[in-house]
Design an enzyme around this catalytic site. Structure first.
Site, PDB file in Angstrom:
ATOM      1  N   CYS A  75       0.861  -1.056   0.004  1.00 33.30           N
ATOM      2  CA  CYS A  75       0.022  -0.020  -0.053  1.00 33.30           C
ATOM      3  C   CYS A  75       0.901   1.157  -0.034  1.00 33.30           C
ATOM      4  CB  CYS A  75      -1.128   0.040   1.256  1.00 33.30           C
ATOM      5  SG  CYS A  75      -1.920   1.540   1.366  1.00 33.30           S
ATOM      6  N   CYS A 104      -0.235   3.174   3.674  1.00 31.74           N
ATOM      7  CA  CYS A 104       0.291   2.552   4.841  1.00 31.74           C
ATOM      8  C   CYS A 104       1.044   1.436   4.979  1.00 31.74           C
ATOM      9  CB  CYS A 104      -1.231   2.075   5.515  1.00 31.74           C
ATOM     10  SG  CYS A 104      -1.756   0.519   5.142  1.00 31.74           S
ATOM     11  N   CYS A 156      -6.265  -1.971  -0.196  1.00 30.66           N
ATOM     12  CA  CYS A 156      -5.826  -2.144   0.780  1.00 30.66           C
ATOM     13  C   CYS A 156      -6.853  -2.597   1.836  1.00 30.66           C
ATOM     14  CB  CYS A 156      -5.080  -0.960   1.392  1.00 30.66           C
ATOM     15  SG  CYS A 156      -4.085  -1.223   2.948  1.00 30.66           S
ATOM     16  N   CYS A 204      -6.013  -0.300   5.397  1.00 29.91           N
ATOM     17  CA  CYS A 204      -6.489   1.439   5.409  1.00 29.91           C
ATOM     18  C   CYS A 204      -7.458   1.764   4.525  1.00 29.91           C
ATOM     19  CB  CYS A 204      -5.109   2.346   5.303  1.00 29.91           C
ATOM     20  SG  CYS A 204      -4.676   2.408   3.480  1.00 29.91           S
ATOM     21  N   ASP A 209      23.508  -2.078 -16.473  1.00 27.59           N
ATOM     22  CA  ASP A 209      23.487  -3.195 -15.474  1.00 27.59           C
ATOM     23  C   ASP A 209      22.637  -4.070 -16.054  1.00 27.59           C
ATOM     24  OD1 ASP A 209      23.042  -5.043 -13.393  1.00 27.59           O
ATOM     25  OD2 ASP A 209      22.329  -3.726 -11.969  1.00 27.59           O
TER      26      ASP A 209
END
Lengths: 251, 427
Positions: free
Chosen positions: B212, B215, B234, B237, B342
């Site tokens: 989330c 939260c 979520c 929350c 990379d």
């Protein structure tokens, strides 16, 4: 005899940013090609400690800052102490990049309080401030510990701001040939404690350093079956080519 | 005014000289100079237009820009845009200067500007667009861009500084992108997918935003389209995917990712008050952008070139190629600056989905890394050729008449392949 290993993959959904999965692929395939039974047990926030205790080889990879913060509490309070015990009993392990730092005593940011680690490894990391450059490059080093791997080269890619300093209980893994290594100063890269290796060569460390993978598999079998087990040789031409290509590129 | 005049004059001069002598820096240099002379030039030039649209995101910028451009042109507007190689502040200014007169008047109605992920805050500092379109954020060239969360934070800060003039067009299905609209006071329109087709129940490995954004708890996904795009909420929350106002517009191009690009383009056009019928017609006229599913012919054979530069995009390219019954595949991995130094990310790509029956050729600066990755995916038969020109020839040579060669390539490799196919020398 049919051998069988269980590999613990710590936080595959959190600590797995730079192709870390390559290490798991490398370990499992190299077992399978030899007829060694192998299974991977993902260990994340929701797993309990007992799951971890059943495993024979440990891997934990690198992460983004936020993901690392999400994993931190569980790592320090729940999984860390178990890992420490297992490593004391010679269970082999590999911690790369952020996991290498988090396995130490603490990480000290340039500003603010130190962030505690799991104290599995006797080392700490400091961030020297924004003025100091991040260590980002292809890199190579020559292994000095363990004796079984002494003299072979390792290659990889490093990308870290923190500088890591080893304590007396931690031996350096390798001497830097190219790149920054642990801290850009003392010429060492990575560290080893019993059969647990830490390295800044992030993400897919093992595929191009297949001898280290075999060493980890060998130690895991030895520990589990209580005797030395000779691993059969594999045709490693792709591994050698990719390893050699990096050496030629940077040295 | 004199400052602006001088800035444009110098920039135009430099641009002429660099194209005349083929210096290859014509895309960014003039803008750099012009900004040094007149730091407010971008703002001033943009004000002369009917509207500016900034498009940001890891994947799909170029295709979405082209879609919006095609729709607006269909509506009778004159549209200018920057090329994807010029998506930093200096490149954006260069693009505008090229079509401006010395006095600073612009020959166009709308500007569509692609913004590099890192450059977006700087671009937004320099101009307040009418529309800011945020497509998605995936891990991409971590050595250059840094981590997804860090970029999101920078974007959040930049968006907070925008004035009410700017409207946001956000992807409801990417948690971090949708969250950008949560605390913004700007008018926001969400686009997403509501289609059951293409939905999965489980994630692929390459995901970045499963927690989330508010939260930090693990999100629950009731459906996944690809990577971390899907129907999320979520449970702790109560933050959840906003219902998209724009969804299920027909995509003119294959691939799930192009469905998202299509919704983003349609949403943008709707906000600009373009008639629905005109949007539909415009979308139908869209052809692949430069190197993005671009179709070409070489030695009498057909080639589809797909820029594939990060795990989420690469997985989608692979899936699309296989859906299109690809039987001949060339993969090219370079590690130059525009590709990212990379190449660790190839281990996050699901090469395992490639069937053993496919003709596979590998090439590029890091061909041996690809070879090793493919070995561990379980595929045994492939050809490795480090010389790109030879690799393209060999791959084409394996082709049965009427078949297509699908080339998946990183950015610099894509440019080189276009040169090879058009008979130009590669440096």
């Amino acid at each position: 005899m049919n051998y069988k290993l269980t590999i613990a993959w710590l936080y595959p959904d959190l600590m797995s940013t730079y192709g870390d999965r390559g290490n798991i692929y490398c370990l499992t395939r190299r077992c399978q090609w030899r007829g060694i039974g192998v299974s991977v047990l993902p260990i994340t926030l929701e797993n309990n400690k007992q799951d971890l205790k059943k495993t024979d080889l440990i891997f934990m990879g690198g992460a983004q800052d936020r993901q690392q913060r999400v994993a931190a509490d569980d790592f320090i309070q729940n999984k860390g102490p178990i890992l420490k015990e297992m490593i004391k009993k010679n269970i082999p392990a590999l911690f790369v990049c952020a996991a290498y730092q988090a396995a130490g005593h603490y990480y000290k940011p340039y500003q603010g309080d130190p962030i505690p680690g799991a104290s599995i490894f006797d080392l700490h990391t400091e961030h020297p401030g924004d003025q100091k450059q991040r260590l980002i490059s292809n890199c190579a080093a020559k292994i000095i510990n363990p004796t079984g791997l002494k003299g072979i080269t390792i290659v990889g890619f490093e990308n870290h701001g923190g500088r890591t300093y080893l304590g007396p209980k931690m031996k350096p893994l390798a001497e830097v040939l190219a790149g920054g290594g642990n801290n850009g100063d003392d010429g060492f890269e990575g560290g080893i404690c019993r059969n647990a290796i830490g390295s800044y060569y992030h993400g897919p460390f093992l595929p191009k350093n297949w001898l280290v993978a075999d060493w980890l598999i060998g130690r895991a079998l030895e520990k589990k079956y209580g005797k030395e087990i000779k691993l059969s040789l594999l045709p490693d031409s792709e591994e050698k080519q990719a390893h050699q290509a990096i050496l030629e590129k940077i040295i | 005014m004199i400052r602006q005049y001088f800035a444009i004059l110098i920039a135009k001069l430099v641009w002429k000289i660099s194209t005349l002598f083929n210096l290859g820096a014509g895309g960014t240099w003039p803008g750099e100079l012009a900004l040094a002379i007149d730091p407010f030039l971008l703002k001033k030039l943009a004000q002369k237009l009917k509207g500016t649209i900034v498009i940001a995101g890891t994947n799909g910028k170029t295709t979405t820009s082209l879609m919006v451009k095609t729709i607006l042109e269909g509506a009778g507007f004159k549209v200018i845009s920057n090329s994807s190689g010029a998506n930093l502040v200096n490149g954006v200014v260069s693009s505008l200067i090229q079509i401006s007169s010395i006095s600073g008047s612009l020959n166009g109605d709308f500007a569509i500007l692609e913004a590099d992920e890192n450059a977006l805050p700087a671009i937004l500092d320099n101009l307040s667009p009418d529309l800011l379109v945020c497509l998605n954020l995936f891990r991409d060239q971590l050595d250059r861009y840094g981590e997804v969360d860090i970029i999101t934070e920078k974007w959040q800060k930049a968006i907070r500084k925008l004035t009410q003039k700017t409207k946001l067009v956000l992807n409801s299905d990417d948690p971090q992108i949708a969250f950008l609209g949560k605390n913004a006071s700007l008018k926001t329109i969400y686009f997403g997918l509501n289609d059951k087709i293409g939905q999965k129940k489980t994630f692929e490995h390459a995901t970045d935003s499963l927690f989330c954004p508010s939260c930090g708890s693990r999100l629950k996904f009731s459906a996944v389209y690809y990577s971390h795009l899907g129907w999320w909420q979520c449970l702790k929350c109560d933050l959840k995917r906003p219902s998209p106002q724009i969804f299920n517009w027909d995509s003119p191009l294959p691939g799930l990712y192009n469905k998202y690009n299509t919704q983003a383009a349609a949403a943008s056009a709707k906000v600009l008050k373009i008639d629905e019928a005109v949007i539909k017609k415009g979308l139908k006229r869209v052809r692949p952008a430069f190197g993005r599913q671009e179709e070409m012919e070489y030695m009498g054979r057909f080639i589809k070139l797909m820029l594939s530069k990060n795990p989420a995009g690469f997985n989608e390219s692979l899936r699309t190629a296989l859906d299109l019954k690809a039987n001949n595949l060339l993969i090219v991995l370079n590690d130059r600056i525009p590709d990212g130094r990379d190449v660790s990310w190839i281990w996050d790509v699901d090469f395992e989905m490639i069937p053993a029956s496919i003709h596979l050729t590998l090439s590029g600066d890091r061909a041996y890394d690809l070879g090793l990755r493919i070995k561990y995916s379980g595929l045994k038969n492939y050809l490795l050729e480090t010389d790109l020109q030879k690799a393209v020839k060999q791959a084409v040579g394996m082709q049965v008449a009427g078949e297509k060669l699908f080339i998946l390539a990183t950015y610099s490799a894509m440019l080189d392949i276009r040169k090879i196919i058009s008979g130009k020398k590669i440096l």
